[in-house]
Design an enzyme around this catalytic site. Structure first.
Site, PDB file in Angstrom:
ATOM      1  N   GLU A 190      -0.892  12.892  56.898  1.00 39.81           N
ATOM      2  CA  GLU A 190      -2.029  12.734  56.427  1.00 39.81           C
ATOM      3  C   GLU A 190      -1.871  10.575  56.520  1.00 39.81           C
ATOM      4  O   GLU A 190      -1.434  10.175  56.766  1.00 39.81           O
ATOM      5  CB  GLU A 190      -2.100  12.478  55.063  1.00 39.81           C
ATOM      6  CG  GLU A 190      -2.234  14.306  54.553  1.00 39.81           C
ATOM      7  CD  GLU A 190      -2.368  14.363  53.357  1.00 39.81           C
ATOM      8  OE1 GLU A 190      -2.203  15.948  53.130  1.00 39.81           O
ATOM      9  OE2 GLU A 190      -3.084  14.089  52.753  1.00 39.81           O
ATOM     10  N   CYS A 248      -3.588   3.369  56.722  1.00 40.67           N
ATOM     11  CA  CYS A 248      -2.472   3.355  56.162  1.00 40.67           C
ATOM     12  C   CYS A 248      -1.261   4.270  56.639  1.00 40.67           C
ATOM     13  O   CYS A 248      -2.133   5.929  56.764  1.00 40.67           O
ATOM     14  CB  CYS A 248      -2.865   3.707  54.253  1.00 40.67           C
ATOM     15  SG  CYS A 248      -1.225   4.331  53.150  1.00 40.67           S
ATOM     16  N   CYS A 304       9.895  12.776  51.907  1.00 42.36           N
ATOM     17  CA  CYS A 304      10.790  11.494  51.180  1.00 42.36           C
ATOM     18  C   CYS A 304      11.638  11.932  50.719  1.00 42.36           C
ATOM     19  O   CYS A 304      11.935  12.670  49.719  1.00 42.36           O
ATOM     20  CB  CYS A 304       9.462  10.966  50.962  1.00 42.36           C
ATOM     21  SG  CYS A 304       9.762   8.785  50.165  1.00 42.36           S
ATOM     22  N   CYS A 340      10.815   9.476  43.913  1.00 41.01           N
ATOM     23  CA  CYS A 340      10.731   8.206  42.680  1.00 41.01           C
ATOM     24  C   CYS A 340      10.162   9.788  41.837  1.00 41.01           C
ATOM     25  O   CYS A 340       8.949  10.359  42.294  1.00 41.01           O
ATOM     26  CB  CYS A 340       9.460   7.609  43.132  1.00 41.01           C
ATOM     27  SG  CYS A 340      10.715   6.307  44.687  1.00 41.01           S
ATOM     28  N   CYS A 386       5.490  10.079  42.451  1.00 38.39           N
ATOM     29  CA  CYS A 386       5.337  10.293  43.490  1.00 38.39           C
ATOM     30  C   CYS A 386       4.716  11.385  43.877  1.00 38.39           C
ATOM     31  O   CYS A 386       6.059  11.842  43.669  1.00 38.39           O
ATOM     32  CB  CYS A 386       5.456   8.884  43.775  1.00 38.39           C
ATOM     33  SG  CYS A 386       5.062   9.290  46.231  1.00 38.39           S
ATOM     34  N   CYS A 403      -3.310   5.702  46.448  1.00 41.97           N
ATOM     35  CA  CYS A 403      -1.179   6.022  46.721  1.00 41.97           C
ATOM     36  C   CYS A 403      -1.028   7.517  46.492  1.00 41.97           C
ATOM     37  O   CYS A 403      -1.202   7.535  44.891  1.00 41.97           O
ATOM     38  CB  CYS A 403      -1.211   4.543  46.047  1.00 41.97           C
ATOM     39  SG  CYS A 403      -1.310   3.362  46.765  1.00 41.97           S
TER      40      CYS A 403
END
Ligand code: SAH
Length: 340
Positions: A89, A102, A109, A113, A116, A329
């Site tokens: 995306e 972005c 990933c 975190c 996230c 974000c």
């Protein structure tokens, strides 16, 4: 197999032309034509037929396939399909200074975190350079717009895929490429110390943002496991090296998590660890995901910002984009079935 031209920085394209026995100056003409004039084949350059054919045999112009698009007043989002069937995306934000994209750097990933969404899917692979460049070109093509800023803040840890990220920023910031001003190209990292220094040492480094999110090592390690390897003091020392070397001011990103890291005491502690260094703090309102965390309320964020300022730290609150698109974000995820 043909090589994808969107994976080539200008110096690499020059070398490739040379190895084909062609004048490297032709690489400049092609690169400029591809990024400035939208050339998608070799026909319009006025090269001899023999040269055009050789280039056509060597290079392809493949971009990721747009499978879905969403648009709101201040943001737009594309779902792209890559050649191996993975999805990525990418987001366009219409900011005051212009259009900012972005981009993602990995499928999934590994940084883990806690707050996230992206990290919930383990990394499956790095995106290659043409797939990162492809995100920018897909957005500018689909929404017919010029790109004025690039944030490497989508899914993935860019410094876990350093060379691809470095080549990507070289292509977007090259005067003969997309020519986005280097201060408007920002790479955001969770704080991989040796790579921050390597970034500072690039011939043409762009801007740097560091996801700090806590000023205390105990709390930061809980939120961001990478802190156990690279604690706050080391991250800030590397950031200082970058800012001395490049003269760019570093942004420290700080997500405001209700009751976790948003007290006045946390703000004072943050000012203390910054210790007068020339960094600025970007306070990020948390975007709700499936996690247990909640966003701090607006008054708390303003008060936190006030305490930072009283302690001599420059701080701003990030504008929220694309919440209705789930494009904000930390809300991107490549598992499109769940989110798009
Ligand atoms: N891996 C890089 C870049 C990707 S994340 C990094 O860690 O910086 C981009 C930014 O969004 C980071 O500051 C990240 O901590 C933040 N972020 C992640 N989830 C978020 C959420 N739900 N709300 C707001 N910001 C988030």
């Amino acid at each position: 197999m043909k090589m994808n031209i969107f994976g080539y920085t200008l110096p690499k394209l020059r070398r490739s032309f040379e190895s084909l026995g062609e004048n490297p100056a032709k690489a400049d003409i092609v690169f400029n034509g591809v990024y400035k004039n939208g050339a998608r084949d070799f026909r319009g350059f006025g090269f001899a037929e023999r040269v055009t054919e050789k280039l056509e045999e060597t290079f392809a112009f493949d971009l990721p396939k747009v499978v879905e698009r969403r648009e709101s007043s201040d943001a737009a989002k594309l779902l792209l399909e890559l050649s191996d069937g993975e999805f990525v995306e990418t987001v366009l934000m219409r900011q005051r200074f212009g259009n900012c994209v972005c981009v993602s750097t990995q499928v999934g990933c590994n940084m883990g975190c806690k707050f996230c969404q992206s990290g919930q899917m383990k990394k499956r692979r790095d995106l290659n350079v043409e797939e990162i460049v492809g995100q920018v070109l897909a957005l500018s093509g689909e929404f017919s717009c010029k790109i004025d800023g690039v944030s490497v803040m989508g899914i993935g840890e860019p410094f876990d895929s350093f060379q691809n990220t470095a080549d990507f920023i070289s292509i977007v910031s090259d005067d003969k490429g997309l020519a986005v001003g280097r201060r408007h190209v920002t790479v955001s990292t969770c704080g991989i110390v040796p790579k921050i220094c390597e970034y500072a040492d690039l011939p043409l480094p762009c801007s740097l943002a560091i996801s700090l999110h806590a000023a205390d090592d105990g709390l930061r390690s809980e939120l961001m496991p990478i802190n156990k390897k690279y604690p706050i003091a080391d991250v800030l020392k590397a950031a200082e090296y970058y800012s001395n070397k490049t003269r760019h001011r570093v942004a420290l990103e700080y997500i405001m998590l209700d009751g976790i890291n948003d007290s006045d005491e946390c703000a004072r502690q943050l000012a203390e660890v910054i210790g007068g260094r020339d960094f600025y703090v970007n306070l990020i309102p948390y975007n709700s995901t499936d996690s247990e965390f909640r966003k701090s309320d607006t008054d708390r964020i303003s008060r936190f910002c006030g305490v930072l300022k009283e302690n001599g730290v420059i701080a701003t609150k990030r504008r929220e984009f694309g919440a209705d698109l789930k494009a904000a974000c930390g809300q991107l995820r490549s598992d499109h079935e769940k989110k798009f």
